[in-house]
Design a protein around this motif. Structure first.
Motif, PDB file in Angstrom:
ATOM      1  N   VAL A 102      50.054  24.594  -9.616  1.00 49.17           N
ATOM      2  CA  VAL A 102      50.133  23.402 -10.465  1.00 49.17           C
ATOM      3  C   VAL A 102      48.877  22.552 -10.309  1.00 49.17           C
ATOM      4  O   VAL A 102      48.401  21.943 -11.279  1.00 49.17           O
ATOM      5  N   ILE A 103      48.318  22.529  -9.104  1.00 46.31           N
ATOM      6  CA  ILE A 103      47.109  21.737  -8.858  1.00 46.31           C
ATOM      7  C   ILE A 103      45.962  22.241  -9.721  1.00 46.31           C
ATOM      8  O   ILE A 103      45.252  21.441 -10.369  1.00 46.31           O
ATOM      9  N   GLY A 104      45.755  23.550  -9.767  1.00 43.31           N
ATOM     10  CA  GLY A 104      44.681  24.111 -10.575  1.00 43.31           C
ATOM     11  C   GLY A 104      44.865  23.836 -12.052  1.00 43.31           C
ATOM     12  O   GLY A 104      43.910  23.480 -12.757  1.00 43.31           O
ATOM     13  N   VAL A 105      46.100  23.991 -12.550  1.00 33.61           N
ATOM     14  CA  VAL A 105      46.391  23.708 -13.950  1.00 33.61           C
ATOM     15  C   VAL A 105      46.145  22.238 -14.265  1.00 33.61           C
ATOM     16  O   VAL A 105      45.566  21.889 -15.307  1.00 33.61           O
ATOM     17  N   THR A 106      46.554  21.363 -13.344  1.00 34.55           N
ATOM     18  CA  THR A 106      46.389  19.923 -13.554  1.00 34.55           C
ATOM     19  C   THR A 106      44.909  19.557 -13.657  1.00 34.55           C
ATOM     20  O   THR A 106      44.520  18.737 -14.503  1.00 34.55           O
ATOM     21  N   VAL A 107      44.079  20.140 -12.806  1.00 38.72           N
ATOM     22  CA  VAL A 107      42.637  19.865 -12.856  1.00 38.72           C
ATOM     23  C   VAL A 107      42.071  20.253 -14.219  1.00 38.72           C
ATOM     24  O   VAL A 107      41.304  19.483 -14.839  1.00 38.72           O
ATOM     25  N   ILE A 108      42.436  21.431 -14.715  1.00 41.93           N
ATOM     26  CA  ILE A 108      41.949  21.886 -16.022  1.00 41.93           C
ATOM     27  C   ILE A 108      42.404  20.943 -17.132  1.00 41.93           C
ATOM     28  O   ILE A 108      41.606  20.534 -17.994  1.00 41.93           O
ATOM     29  N   LEU A 109      43.674  20.564 -17.108  1.00 41.19           N
ATOM     30  CA  LEU A 109      44.201  19.690 -18.156  1.00 41.19           C
ATOM     31  C   LEU A 109      43.576  18.297 -18.085  1.00 41.19           C
ATOM     32  O   LEU A 109      43.354  17.656 -19.128  1.00 41.19           O
ATOM     33  N   ILE A 110      43.276  17.813 -16.886  1.00 38.44           N
ATOM     34  CA  ILE A 110      42.605  16.512 -16.760  1.00 38.44           C
ATOM     35  C   ILE A 110      41.204  16.578 -17.363  1.00 38.44           C
ATOM     36  O   ILE A 110      40.778  15.671 -18.098  1.00 38.44           O
TER      37      ILE A 110
ATOM     38  N   LEU B 186      31.188  13.916 -21.211  1.00 35.87           N
ATOM     39  CA  LEU B 186      31.385  15.175 -21.918  1.00 35.87           C
ATOM     40  C   LEU B 186      30.738  16.334 -21.175  1.00 35.87           C
ATOM     41  O   LEU B 186      31.317  17.413 -21.047  1.00 35.87           O
ATOM     42  N   LEU B 187      29.525  16.112 -20.690  1.00 31.66           N
ATOM     43  CA  LEU B 187      28.749  17.196 -20.094  1.00 31.66           C
ATOM     44  C   LEU B 187      29.394  17.731 -18.816  1.00 31.66           C
ATOM     45  O   LEU B 187      29.530  18.953 -18.640  1.00 31.66           O
ATOM     46  N   VAL B 188      29.799  16.850 -17.915  1.00 39.15           N
ATOM     47  CA  VAL B 188      30.328  17.289 -16.619  1.00 39.15           C
ATOM     48  C   VAL B 188      31.619  18.096 -16.767  1.00 39.15           C
ATOM     49  O   VAL B 188      31.743  19.191 -16.185  1.00 39.15           O
ATOM     50  N   PRO B 189      32.623  17.632 -17.543  1.00 40.98           N
ATOM     51  CA  PRO B 189      33.832  18.463 -17.704  1.00 40.98           C
ATOM     52  C   PRO B 189      33.526  19.840 -18.290  1.00 40.98           C
ATOM     53  O   PRO B 189      34.116  20.838 -17.857  1.00 40.98           O
ATOM     54  N   VAL B 190      32.602  19.905 -19.251  1.00 43.69           N
ATOM     55  CA  VAL B 190      32.276  21.194 -19.869  1.00 43.69           C
ATOM     56  C   VAL B 190      31.594  22.116 -18.861  1.00 43.69           C
ATOM     57  O   VAL B 190      31.906  23.319 -18.780  1.00 43.69           O
TER      58      VAL B 190
END
Length: 397
Positions: free
Chosen positions: A297-305, A12-16
């Motif tokens: 698309v790469i940037g959006v994909t990273v955020i969605l992941i 949880l911490l790292v993605p946030v």
């Protein structure tokens, strides 16, 4: 507390910690040129976003530091719920007595000291805590088969909150409250046949309402009564964005252009064209379109992941913790994040009507960011509690 910090959930911490700074950068990129063009400080929204992030991180730390059982204590839950009801009621009154205060057709914010509070964001967490409190305390009643006795109080609360959100009118907020309610009912222990019946009935009502709005004329009594002309334009623009580009379809059309311009790798940070007067308020619910144009698309994909990791982790913690109320809180928060992402992405892709739902941790919006971070603190608290439970079980065995 030292021992508790050793149990921090890094899933949880790292993605946030990655999403919040990225969100601040994208808010600055999406808003700076627009602010400069009207003679304002280009860093205005960036500074606000950073202030909200700091407040949210303090809130998350406080939520993490609480004893886990506080999250479903009667006084804590009822205080949060009562505060939410008061603020939501104030907005409904403002909508009636001061319709001129509406922004984009809605009165959804309360201004305090130069900052705005959006009570519907508080309502999401309040409803989750209340459902968890009720169903956690009444498991014995559910096992005995008295389902409607347990369902009545939370459903009444949910309907009132949804009604007050719809009267602002905030259709997106009301829809999120509805879906949170349905998921928490489904996982509460009530047989699936009852859950499916409730879900089917409410879905049918929602579908009829949407079809009515889509086909209603501008002189329809319900539109005049609740002043829903702006929302009607959004529904029509969803169905015919290019034909109605000058009447509500501009956001969706320019969202398509932004996504198309970005391609796989984007035009580079700060190089968006659509944010320069084409896409209205690109730093709010359409910020992902700017991300697509600048980072591709790469940037959006990273955020969605990263958002997907948070959502999946929420449900996993709920499955692991043995305390019913805490498990329901996890399922509710996971649902809240999932629905917000689903509505936001669906809106900018034209798969769903535009509802003004922001993207968690990325879009500009203080209330959403603060509540999202507090929710993460609650999840980390429950995760630490679950780990402690598992460790004690191993020692005893």
């Amino acid at each position: 507390m030292r021992e508790k910090f050793k149990l921090i959930d890094y899933w949880l911490l790292v993605p946030v910690l990655l999403l919040v700074p990225l969100g601040a950068i994208m808010v600055y990129s999406a808003s700076s040129s627009m602010l400069a063009n009207v003679g304002l400080t280009p860093t205005y929204y960036l500074k606000k976003q950073l202030i909200f992030a700091i407040i949210g991180l303090f809130g998350a730390t406080f939520a993490f530091a609480l004893r886990a059982d506080v999250l479903y204590r009667k006084r804590f839950v009822l205080f949060w719920l009562a505060l939410t009801f008061i603020l939501m009621a104030i907005l409904v009154i403002l909508r009636i007595v001061r319709p001129s205060a509406a922004i984009n057709g809605a009165v959804g914010w309360i201004s305090i000291g130069g900052f705005t509070i959006q009570p519907v964001e508080m309502a999401k967490l309040a409803l989750i805590l209340y459902f968890a409190f009720i169903f956690g305390r009444r498991q014995h009643v559910l096992y005995a088969g008295h389902y409607f006795k347990s369902l009545t109080p939370p459903l009444v609360v949910a309907v009132i909150l949804m009604g007050m959100a719809a009267l602002q009118p905030d259709i997106g907020g009301a829809s999120i409250l509805l879906l949170i309610s349905l998921v928490m009912i489904a996982v509460s222990g009530i047989p699936w046949i009852y859950s499916l019946g409730i879900i089917g009935g409410l879905t049918a009502v929602f579908t009829v309402g949407v079809r009515y709005l889509g086909n209603a004329s501008a002189n329809a009594p319900i539109l005049k009564l609740f002043k829903l002309e702006y929302q009607l334009d959004r529904f029509r623009a969803f169905a015919h964005p290019f034909q109605l580009e000058q009447h509500g379809g501009a956001q969706l059309v320019n969202s398509y252009y932004a996504i198309s311009n970005g391609g796989w790798f984007g035009k580079g940070l700060g190089n968006s064209i659509q944010k320069s007067g084409y896409l209205p308020e690109p730093y709010t619910d359409f910020i992902l379109s700017i991300v697509a144009e600048e980072l591709g698309v790469i940037g959006v994909t990273v955020i969605l992941i990263l958002l997907g990791i948070i959502i999946l982790r929420s449900f996993l913690i709920g499955l692991r913790v043995r305390q019913t109320s805490l498990a329901l809180i996890c399922f509710g928060i996971g649902t809240m994040f999932f629905v917000q992402v689903f509505f936001n992405v669906g809106g900018l892709l034209g798969l769903l009507p535009i509802t003004g739902v922001t993207l968690p941790f990325i879009s500009s919006g203080g209330s959403n960011l603060i509540i999202s971070l507090i929710s993460i603190g609650i999840l980390m608290n429950i995760s630490a509690f679950a780990k402690k439970q598992a460790a004690l079980k191993e020692v005893r065995s």
